[in-house]
Design an enzyme around this catalytic site. Structure first.
Site, short mmCIF file in Angstrom:
data_model
loop_
_atom_site.label_atom_id
_atom_site.label_comp_id
_atom_site.label_asym_id
_atom_site.label_seq_id
_atom_site.Cartn_x
_atom_site.Cartn_y
_atom_site.Cartn_z
N GLU A 1 0.91 -1.18 0.02
CA GLU A 1 -0.01 -0.11 0.08
C GLU A 1 0.89 1.23 -0.07
O GLU A 1 0.46 2.00 0.70
CB GLU A 1 -0.80 0.01 1.18
N GLU B 1 -4.06 -8.90 0.69
CA GLU B 1 -4.39 -8.67 1.91
C GLU B 1 -5.76 -8.44 1.93
O GLU B 1 -6.43 -7.81 1.03
CB GLU B 1 -3.88 -7.33 2.35
C1 GAL Z 1 -4.13 -2.54 5.49
C2 GAL Z 1 -2.67 -2.29 5.91
C3 GAL Z 1 -2.30 -3.24 7.16
C4 GAL Z 1 -3.44 -3.00 8.19
C5 GAL Z 1 -4.42 -3.19 7.81
C6 GAL Z 1 -5.74 -3.09 8.60
O1 GAL Z 1 -4.65 -1.53 4.78
O2 GAL Z 1 -1.98 -2.84 4.56
O3 GAL Z 1 -1.01 -2.88 7.34
O4 GAL Z 1 -3.00 -1.70 8.58
O5 GAL Z 1 -5.05 -2.31 6.61
O6 GAL Z 1 -7.07 -3.15 8.31
#
Ligand code: GAL
Length: 795
Positions: free
Chosen positions: A412, A488
């Site tokens: 991100e 993710e």
């Molecule tokens: C994502 C990020 C993670 C964590 C997660 C929480 O956007 O890559 O590190 O912050 O959100 O939902």
């Protein structure tokens, strides 16, 4: 004589004072604290909302604009500031002519190292492994002094980074002619059932005058039998690389189902004498990332059932312990997980050794930030000068591991929305290809539009999509030549054993006491429930799979209570911070694994809720089941692909609570009873029950036993809401290394000997004492309850 490798574990002195005189060999450190390394200086606490407190402009549309105060973002632990370590070590006079190398697996952060008062180097990024040459400063036949200064800046991390020498440190003593640091690069260019070829580049360093050097490399199979051998002799000076090729007959594949490892054993000879020996474990496996058919290993299709993992180990903090890492990986594997994304930084090397041995696949991730900041003092301060060094270090260290499948250049990164995004990505991908042309590159994108528009997504081989379960088809169409996967996903959050009614209520940011429901239907506005990702993966056979945020709870980032002290650790984990599975564990296990699962939620002890609607969910891989309350059927449910939720869990929304017995019966295809699960309303808490995960551990100072203390009623039923204060007493050669109850709002120290139970449970991390085998007796007592007592063994 070949190399000697000494782990520098015991005998360190530590202080949090800062003084330029600390490196002086004769500085008096007797008042400093004695510690062992790996060591995390902040994990003992105390917790405080002022630690690394931050503010940020409000972003969410649904709350008032203004400034938001963020309290527990990095765990509310005292990791910011300076810490110093000193270690005295002896070098015998006979070591004359040797080379001395200090290896540091990771040090948080901005590390500066001195030896005998002389500055010898350092490394700013806390996650990178590095080595320093001590040869010119080491004094023979006498005591030497290492001094290490570390400094964590405020507002440098989005999670708890840990503090100090939190990974292993080694002293390596070498003959002047030796295999260089990370000096082997091994690939397996061709692979059939009949033979596997191995190409090995070995970099030899000769710190002395030019001489004839013989490199003999033998390949051993997993039983230690030599299967082939090569010998090369060359006149060598400085640093030179020797390439050797091998053919291994009948190669046994490295596979998640059978992680067969081979070892390349390199021996270096000078004038007939063996001067070095170095081992490179490796495996034969083929990887295919097919844009239309998904991921294949050894020609077999495999969905990546992955989790993202931060690096802390709950009550141990960031301090590395192999037994604790192994426990985490076993729990994940038992759940059906087959892959880990090391979000968002290079892991400790032991994690990769374990994944090699256990058959877990790994994405090694380099960065959470490039040149544009997420955090004021984050990696953006280092990117310009250090990105190339950090990335090369990660790949050089890790590229021989068969478990590694992809290099991730970032998570991100804000450059998704900047015009330079694609150029920076290309620069980083070129480094990956330069160090390891055999693996593909990836990155995790949450700003899909930006990353597609500026060419960043196209710059990596395998674009990863964060929180985009509903867009995989679109991305597949847009990038027909590139594989698609969820780098993710979900970010469902929950507190173990907490349930809120009505069950489908969405979380508001002001719920007290800062807990999230374990009905697994709460998530931030970018997230969604596991059912949604399961459905997306089922409908997208072209997808490689997905990586859930996160496998375990971690310290820091207490979303959705980032503004609500005392929340200080995450709620995202499938498993809580103590290592206790939440309900969600069984939802994944029922979907990902072949293990029969029939799990009921919520618990069935609700005094005061008699007659009230108390929905019951069942996580199961049986296709249908019937629920009974005190023997009265609540109806039979069948998994239905027509519903998103009902496809992956069975739901009885209208059940009225009555104390007694909640029972679920699963039926097989022929309608016969296949399994049943019963939970009973608990009576008054009566006793502490101790459940160790094993009976014995190694008496080496690193071994650990994990003991769950559970509060039960007089009949042995778990009391699901018990919160008694527990006191731990240990007799014999054991140490209490940590106590954790999994409550993200608890401010009790992990390093004390007392802690409240959270929803009936608390976990003891029992450590061994090096060189002191024997019986250990553990007693856990609580006012008004019968104590729990067990005997364990250290051997
Ligand atoms: C994502 C990020 C993670 C964590 C997660 C929480 O956007 O890559 O590190 O912050 O959100 O939902």
């Amino acid at each position: 004589m070949s190399r000697t490798v000494t782990r520098l574990r015991d005998g360190w002195k530590f202080t949090r004072t800062d003084n330029p005189a600390h490196p002086n060999p004769d500085f008096d450190d007797s008042a400093w604290t004695s510690v062992r390394v790996p060591h995390d200086w902040a994990i003992a606490g105390p917790f405080d909302r002022e630690h690394d407190r931050m503010t940020q402009a409000r972003k969410q549309a649904d709350v008032e604009a203004g400034v938001q105060e963020i309290t527990g973002r990095t765990g509310g632990l005292p990791h910011v500031g300076v810490g110093w370590y000193r270690l005295r070590f002896n070098v015998p006079a006979e070591a004359a002519g040797k080379q001395f190398r200090l290896e540091v697996d990771g040090s948080m952060s901005n590390c500066t190292v001195y030896c005998n008062g002389t500055h010898v180097g350092g490394w700013p990024c806390g996650y990178t492994s590095f080595a320093l040459d001590l040869t010119s400063v080491v004094q023979l036949g006498r005591e030497n002094v290492l001094a290490v200064r570390l400094e964590n800046l405020p507002e440098s991390s989005r999670w708890y980074p840990g503090a100090g020498l939190y990974r292993n440190v080694r002293l390596v003593v070498l003959h002047p002619v030796h295999v260089a640091h990370w000096g082997t690069y091994l690939t397996t260019p061709t692979l059939t059932d009949k033979e596997g070829t191995v190409s090995l580049e070995t970099t030899i360093r000769n710190a002395g005058p030019e001489t004839a050097v013989t490199l003999r490399t033998a390949i051993h199979d997993r039983n230690g039998t030599m299967v082939c051998m090569e010998e090369t002799t060359r006149s060598l000076s400085g640093v030179e690389t020797i390439r050797q090729d091998f053919i291994v007959p009948d190669p046994q594949r490295w596979d998640p189902e059978a992680p067969n490892l081979y070892t390349a054993v390199s021996t270096v000879r000078v004038a007939g004498e063996t001067v070095d020996r170095y081992e490179t474990p490796f495996g034969f496996r083929s990887l295919d990332f097919d844009p239309d058919k998904g991921f294949f290993i050894n020609g077999r299709s495999l969905k990546l059932k992955g989790v993202c993992m931060h690096h802390d180990l709950g009550p141990l903090g960031a301090a590395v312990n192999v037994a604790a890492l192994r426990r985490q990986l076993h729990m994940l594997q038992d759940m059906g997980c087959n892959a880990i994304r090391t979000s968002h930084n290079p892991p400790t090397p032991e994690l990769l050794d374990l994944c090699d041995r256990m058959g877990l696949l790994v994405i090694d991730e380099a960065f959470d930030e490039w040149a544009l900041p997420k955090m004021t003092n984050g990696y953006n301060l280092l990117f310009q000068d250090w990105a190339e060094k950090d990335l090369r270090a990660m790949i050089k260290r890790d590229r021989n591991h068969p478990c590694l499948i992809l290099w991730s250049i970032g998570n991100e990164i804000p450059e998704q929305n900047s015009p330079q995004g694609a150029d920076v990505a290309q620069f980083l991908c070129d480094i990956c290809k330069d160090e390891d042309p055999t693996r593909l590159t990836t990155a995790g994108f949450n700003q899909a539009d930006g990353a597609i528009r500026n060419g960043l997504a196209a710059a990596v081989d395998v674009p990863g999509w964060n929180y985009k379960a509903n867009c995989y088809v679109e991305f597949h169409t847009l990038f027909p030549d590139k594989p698609t996967y969820g780098s993710e996903t979900e970010s469902t959050y929950s507190s173990r054993g907490e349930y809120f009614f009505p069950a489908n209520e969405e979380i508001g940011p002001f719920r007290v006491p800062h807990h999230v429901s374990s009905y697994d239907n709460e998530f931030p506005n970018w997230g969604y429930s596991p059912d949604v990702e399961f459905r997306a993966q089922d409908e997208c056979p072209f997808s490689l799979g997905a990586f859930v945020w996160t496998g375990f709870d971690y310290l820091g980032e207490p979303t959705p209570f980032s503004e609500a002290w005392p929340s200080r650790s995450s709620y995202f984990g499938i498993i809580d911070l103590a290592g206790l599975p939440k309900d969600r564990y069984f939802l994944y296990q029922s979907t990902w694994s072949q293990t029969p699962v029939l799990h009921l939620l919520p618990h069935w002890t609700w005094p005061g809720r008699e007659g009230e609607t108390t929905p019951v969910h069942c996580y199961t891989n049986f296709s249908s089941a019937e629920l009974f309350v005190n023997g009265v059927s609540q109806g039979r449910r069948r998994k239905s692909v027509k519903m998103v939720t009902g496809a992956y869990r069975l739901v009885w929304p209208g059940v009225r609570y009555q104390p007694g017995e909640l029972k679920v019966v699963a039926y097989d295809r022929d309608g016969a009873v296949a399994a049943e699960t019963v939970i009973r309303t608990a009576g008054e808490a009566a006793a502490v029950e101790l459940l160790p995960d094993r009976q014995a551990m190694a008496a080496d100072g690193d071994g650990m036993i994990f003991i769950t203390a559970q509060i039960v009623d007089k009949d042995g039923n778990p009391c699901p809401r018990a919160d008694h204060g527990l006191s731990v007493e240990i007799e014999g050669p054991g140490t209490l290394e940590g106590l954790c109850n999994g409550d993200p709002t608890s401010l009790e120290s992990f390093k004390g000997s007392r802690m409240r139970a959270f929803n009936g449970k608390c976990v003891l991390y029992l450590g061994s004492v090096d060189g002191r085998p024997g019986d250990i007796r553990v007693t856990v007592s609580a006012d008004g309850l019968r104590s729990g007592q067990i005997s364990l063994e250290s051997r």
